[in-house]
Write an enzyme that holds these catalytic residues in place. Sequence first.
Site, mmCIF file in Angstrom:
data_model
loop_
_atom_site.group_PDB
_atom_site.id
_atom_site.type_symbol
_atom_site.label_atom_id
_atom_site.label_comp_id
_atom_site.label_asym_id
_atom_site.label_seq_id
_atom_site.Cartn_x
_atom_site.Cartn_y
_atom_site.Cartn_z
ATOM 1 N N LYS A 187 0.819 -1.217 0.000
ATOM 2 C CA LYS A 187 0.000 0.000 0.000
ATOM 3 C C LYS A 187 0.854 1.271 0.000
ATOM 4 C CE LYS A 187 -4.511 -1.443 1.483
ATOM 5 N NZ LYS A 187 -4.399 -2.862 1.849
ATOM 6 N N GLU A 214 -10.313 7.293 3.157
ATOM 7 C CA GLU A 214 -11.172 6.427 3.940
ATOM 8 C C GLU A 214 -10.437 5.111 4.092
ATOM 9 O OE1 GLU A 214 -13.095 6.632 0.494
ATOM 10 O OE2 GLU A 214 -11.520 5.201 0.066
ATOM 11 N N SER A 230 1.634 -9.776 -0.672
ATOM 12 C CA SER A 230 1.298 -8.348 -0.597
ATOM 13 C C SER A 230 1.618 -7.718 0.752
ATOM 14 C CB SER A 230 -0.179 -8.148 -0.927
ATOM 15 O OG SER A 230 -0.982 -8.982 -0.108
HETATM 16 C C1 LIG Z 1 -5.228 -3.899 1.382
HETATM 17 C C2 LIG Z 1 -4.491 -5.147 1.169
HETATM 18 C C3 LIG Z 1 -4.819 -6.027 0.105
HETATM 19 C C4 LIG Z 1 -5.998 -5.823 -0.796
HETATM 20 O O1 LIG Z 1 -5.979 -4.643 -1.542
HETATM 21 P P1 LIG Z 1 -5.681 -4.630 -3.102
HETATM 22 O O2 LIG Z 1 -5.985 -3.234 -3.508
HETATM 23 O O3 LIG Z 1 -6.568 -5.639 -3.747
HETATM 24 O O4 LIG Z 1 -4.254 -4.973 -3.277
HETATM 25 C C5 LIG Z 1 -4.038 -7.164 -0.078
HETATM 26 N N1 LIG Z 1 -3.003 -7.436 0.739
HETATM 27 C C6 LIG Z 1 -2.664 -6.621 1.766
HETATM 28 C C7 LIG Z 1 -1.512 -7.000 2.624
HETATM 29 C C8 LIG Z 1 -3.400 -5.458 2.012
HETATM 30 O O5 LIG Z 1 -3.056 -4.672 3.037
#
Ligand SMILES: *Cc1c(COP(=O)(O)O)cnc(C)c1O
Length: 391
Positions: free
Chosen positions: A89, A111, A377
Amino acid sequence: MTYLANDNGYYGEFGGAFIPEMLQPNVNELKACYREIINSHEFKQEFIGLLKNYVGRPSPLYFAKRLSEKYGTNIYLKREDLNHTGSHKINNTIGQILLAQKMGKKRIIAETGAGQHGVATATVCALMNLECVVYMGELDVHRQEPNVKRMEMLGAKVVPALSGNKTLKDATNEALRDWINNPEDTYYLIGSVVGPHPYPDIVARFQSVISEEIGWQLDEQIGRTSPDYLIASVGGGSNAAGTFFHYLDDEKVKLIGVEASGLGINTNETAASLACGDVGFIHGSKTLLMQDHDGQIIEPYSISAGLDYPGIGPLHSHLFKTGRASYLDATDQEALDAAFLLTRTEGIIPALESAHALVALNKIKFKPDDVVVVTISGRGDKDMDTYISKM
Ligand SMILES: *Cc1c(COP(=O)(O)O)cnc(C)c1O
């Protein structure tokens, strides 16, 4: 590129900017300037510099030897979990805070549902000394208290949204109301490839650093720039968009997104917007989302707070509709099992969101010489309470 937004923000039939008349000037201002700013040499230098020295990029592309042996193929993990603040993010919030600065904005609003985007936004506002207001459904304020405290420690003001179900959708409405009332000095910082045009395009471009790095890292390690498979979890779809970006037109690369199906796609407790949704409007964009017969948005459910979103970015609706990408779904239990497997085979505790992406490894038949890249992610620290309760 074939799969990117046209000038009106459409990905095929999806996207656009369905916003109240009063927001039109704000969105138009952004639309008029974003491409020139983010393509300028000065912007790129600052963005790349912060990604390197503040975020810690490039994130490693790690050959997961034991996991590869288990699945009989070659699995590489793109380690977004190692970024500052623990997920992908931050790539987007760094990009948008620089954009806001160049537009002369003094105040940032956002938000957040789970609080992850709120924390990433509060982080860059502290870094740039900008005022930060984060709207969050009152229910989420209670459910996600550690993230609320993080945001406050970083200097942000967290405002509970008291309307509706008191969750993400209600926080979005509050943020939009704020933006209408403060068009001059305020920048609205969106956290995924969602929202009215040009946000999905802006966020996809900032996250595209993920696929750009995958290309040269594969080349460095195995002498080829394209994998056979790219796999990522999908909430709004930003880490997946970033993972796919530079390969969208390379049709030999199979693109796999994984949605959270919660207790299952045949239950009411799910967040699988593609498997269960149909065409509608959410957050200023035409896309696929979960809604009832009257077009009311259905409250989503997933064990993973970051995937608990009733819609999906318009780029993904288009990739789904055209068949360019395939979307699988993973239940809470499958994701938990995958998280424990990764932890025990590679010593990496993934975020629950990322664990959903790993579930795809069970559902695809790979060849021994396939090259498979899975984006991790985020890291699992924030999910320890959930993991501990399942041990
Ligand atoms: C917010 C988040 C996601 C999902 O958001 P995307 O916009 O689909 O990437 C996935 N993995 C993590 C670790 C997150 O914090």
